[in-house]
Design an enzyme around this catalytic site. Structure first.
Site, PDB file in Angstrom:
ATOM      1  N   ASN A  35       0.703  -1.077   0.002  1.00  0.00           N
ATOM      2  CA  ASN A  35      -0.003   0.016   0.179  1.00  0.00           C
ATOM      3  C   ASN A  35       0.995   1.001  -0.273  1.00  0.00           C
ATOM      4  OD1 ASN A  35      -1.920   2.093   0.630  1.00  0.00           O
ATOM      5  ND2 ASN A  35      -2.272   1.412   2.589  1.00  0.00           N
ATOM      6  N   TRP A  36       1.018   1.865  -1.162  1.00  0.00           N
ATOM      7  CA  TRP A  36       1.958   3.127  -1.280  1.00  0.00           C
ATOM      8  C   TRP A  36       1.411   4.287  -0.470  1.00  0.00           C
ATOM      9  CZ3 TRP A  36       3.781   2.657  -7.194  1.00  0.00           C
ATOM     10  CH2 TRP A  36       4.216   1.781  -7.294  1.00  0.00           C
ATOM     11  N   LYS A  37       0.137   4.238  -0.420  1.00  0.00           N
ATOM     12  CA  LYS A  37      -0.575   5.531   0.332  1.00  0.00           C
ATOM     13  C   LYS A  37      -0.029   6.765  -0.520  1.00  0.00           C
ATOM     14  CE  LYS A  37      -0.155   3.264   4.587  1.00  0.00           C
ATOM     15  NZ  LYS A  37      -0.187   3.450   6.278  1.00  0.00           N
ATOM     16  N   HIS A  88      -9.467   1.463   4.482  1.00  0.00           N
ATOM     17  CA  HIS A  88      -8.243   1.612   5.468  1.00  0.00           C
ATOM     18  C   HIS A  88      -8.527   2.342   6.573  1.00  0.00           C
ATOM     19  CE1 HIS A  88      -4.173   2.717   6.524  1.00  0.00           C
ATOM     20  NE2 HIS A  88      -3.658   1.732   5.744  1.00  0.00           N
ATOM     21  N   GLU A 131      -6.936   4.846   7.671  1.00  0.00           N
ATOM     22  CA  GLU A 131      -6.799   6.229   7.397  1.00  0.00           C
ATOM     23  C   GLU A 131      -7.818   6.865   6.510  1.00  0.00           C
ATOM     24  OE1 GLU A 131      -2.859   5.675   5.499  1.00  0.00           O
ATOM     25  OE2 GLU A 131      -2.191   5.028   7.272  1.00  0.00           O
ATOM     26  N   GLU A 137      -5.637  -5.017  10.456  1.00  0.00           N
ATOM     27  CA  GLU A 137      -4.654  -4.006  10.508  1.00  0.00           C
ATOM     28  C   GLU A 137      -5.015  -3.185  11.917  1.00  0.00           C
ATOM     29  OE1 GLU A 137      -2.510  -2.732   6.508  1.00  0.00           O
ATOM     30  OE2 GLU A 137      -4.131  -1.468   6.795  1.00  0.00           O
ATOM     31  N   GLY A 152       2.379   2.263  11.021  1.00  0.00           N
ATOM     32  CA  GLY A 152       3.309   3.240  10.804  1.00  0.00           C
ATOM     33  C   GLY A 152       3.931   3.695  12.177  1.00  0.00           C
ATOM     34  N   SER A 176       3.093  -2.361  10.330  1.00  0.00           N
ATOM     35  CA  SER A 176       4.720  -2.500  10.573  1.00  0.00           C
ATOM     36  C   SER A 176       5.086  -3.784  10.336  1.00  0.00           C
ATOM     37  CB  SER A 176       4.912  -2.016  12.076  1.00  0.00           C
ATOM     38  OG  SER A 176       4.507  -0.659  12.442  1.00  0.00           O
ATOM     39  N   GLY A 205       2.752  -1.174   4.210  1.00  0.00           N
ATOM     40  CA  GLY A 205       2.871   0.211   4.233  1.00  0.00           C
ATOM     41  C   GLY A 205       4.247   0.813   3.626  1.00  0.00           C
ATOM     42  N   GLY A 206       4.720   1.381   4.874  1.00  0.00           N
ATOM     43  CA  GLY A 206       6.066   2.006   4.742  1.00  0.00           C
ATOM     44  C   GLY A 206       7.001   1.094   4.101  1.00  0.00           C
TER      45      GLY A 206
HETATM   46  P1  PGA Z   1       2.677   0.178   7.746  1.00  0.00           P
HETATM   47  O1  PGA Z   1       1.118   0.538   6.880  1.00  0.00           O
HETATM   48  O2  PGA Z   1       3.381  -0.865   7.161  1.00  0.00           O
HETATM   49  O3  PGA Z   1       3.366   1.335   7.269  1.00  0.00           O
HETATM   50  O4  PGA Z   1       2.556   0.056   9.181  1.00  0.00           O
HETATM   51  C1  PGA Z   1       0.494  -0.502   6.676  1.00  0.00           C
HETATM   52  C2  PGA Z   1      -0.993  -0.008   6.233  1.00  0.00           C
HETATM   53  O5  PGA Z   1      -1.218   0.945   6.656  1.00  0.00           O
HETATM   54  O6  PGA Z   1      -1.506  -0.680   5.279  1.00  0.00           O
END
Ligand code: PGA
Length: 267
Positions: free
Chosen positions: A16-18, A108, A110, A178, A184, A224, A245-246
């Site tokens: 997930n590149w966001k 998600h 967010e 998640e 994050g 994470s 994500g990251g």
């Molecule tokens: P993260 O994000 O791996 O940076 O914790 C995961 C996500 O939001 O899908």
């Protein structure tokens, strides 16, 4: 040949590149990712790899993947519950389907947090994805406060149940657990914690969709995830992949997560 989890499900490692990487950066990244994994074609056979770039990158990624026949799937980070109309700023699941998106992330944390997305809306988005043959990747997860107040599984299970309102057995869905406190933060859940919640999610799938549909549904862990902890999650009976994500923006790290089988025994 596609390797499968012990339960017979194909593992899915999703990035997930966001809000990162424009379309030129996306082309460079996907090219390098394919190259990095190219010497190990079996990696792609063993695991399904998907990336979720921003909308403006999707056409470029589609063109690259189809012209070079890369075994990388891709999808949108969100879609509208509507197919078309006066909804400024929205993207239709029909448009994602037209760009060969196999998946779309729905709900998600967010989106729930910053855009106030409700369970009802998310059920609508899942229906929209299914109308156009796009597989929804539904995210569920509890905040640190939820964890304290309700324990580990109550909120994710309630979110799943609400989102499944219009889903019937046979409609493919991927569920991503998640925990919001793990996203994050560098503070991943332990594999036991994640398994406990994923088992509760699978029991809910059995209840709502039946045994067969539940057994066919992939549940991912996200929050994470790194090369150093992915094998522990993947060893769990109810975890079939990772939503990253990251670490999905770091080429070597993401490639190493895709090759999680190499880390088995190291955690
Ligand atoms: P993260 O994000 O791996 O940076 O914790 C995961 C996500 O939001 O899908």
């Amino acid at each position: 040949m596609t390797a499968q989890t012990a339960a017979g499900r194909t593992p899915l490692i999703a990035g997930n590149w966001k809000l990162n990487l424009d379309h030129l950066q996306a082309i460079a990244f996907v090219q390098k990712l394919a190259w990095t994994l190219k010497d190990a074609r079996h990696d792609f056979g063993a695991v399904e790899v998907a990336v979720f770039p921003p909308f403006t990158d999707l056409r470029s990624v589609q063109t690259l993947v189809s012209s070079d026949d890369l075994p990388i799937r891709f999808g949108g980070q969100d879609c509208s519950e509507h197919d078309s109309g006066a909804y400024t700023g929205e993207i239709s699941a029909a448009f994602l389907a037209a760009l060969d998106c196999r998946y779309v992330i729905v709900g998600h944390s967010e989106r729930r947090q910053y855009h106030g997305e409700t369970d009802e809306q998310l059920a609508g988005k899942i229906a929209a994805a299914h109308r156009h043959g796009v597989v929804p990747v539904l995210c569920v997860g509890e905040t640190a406060e939820d964890l304290e107040t309700h324990g580990p599984s109550a909120v994710p299970v309630a979110q799943l149940r609400a989102a499944l309102a219009g889903v019937v057995a046979g409609q493919e869905i991927v569920v991503a657990y998640e925990p919001v406190w793990a996203i994050g933060s560098g503070q991943a859940a332990t594999s036991d914690q994640a398994q406990q919640v994923c088992a509760a999610l699978r029991a809910t799938l059995v209840e709502v969709l039946g045994e067969e549909a539940s057994a066919a549904t992939r549940i991912l862990y996200g929050g994470s995830v790194k090369a150093a902890n992915v094998a522990g999650f993947m060893a769990q009976p109810d975890i079939d992949g990772a939503l990253v994500g990251g670490a999905s923006l770091q080429l070597e790290e993401f490639a190493s997560i895709v090759r999680y089988q190499k880390h088995v025994g190291t955690v």
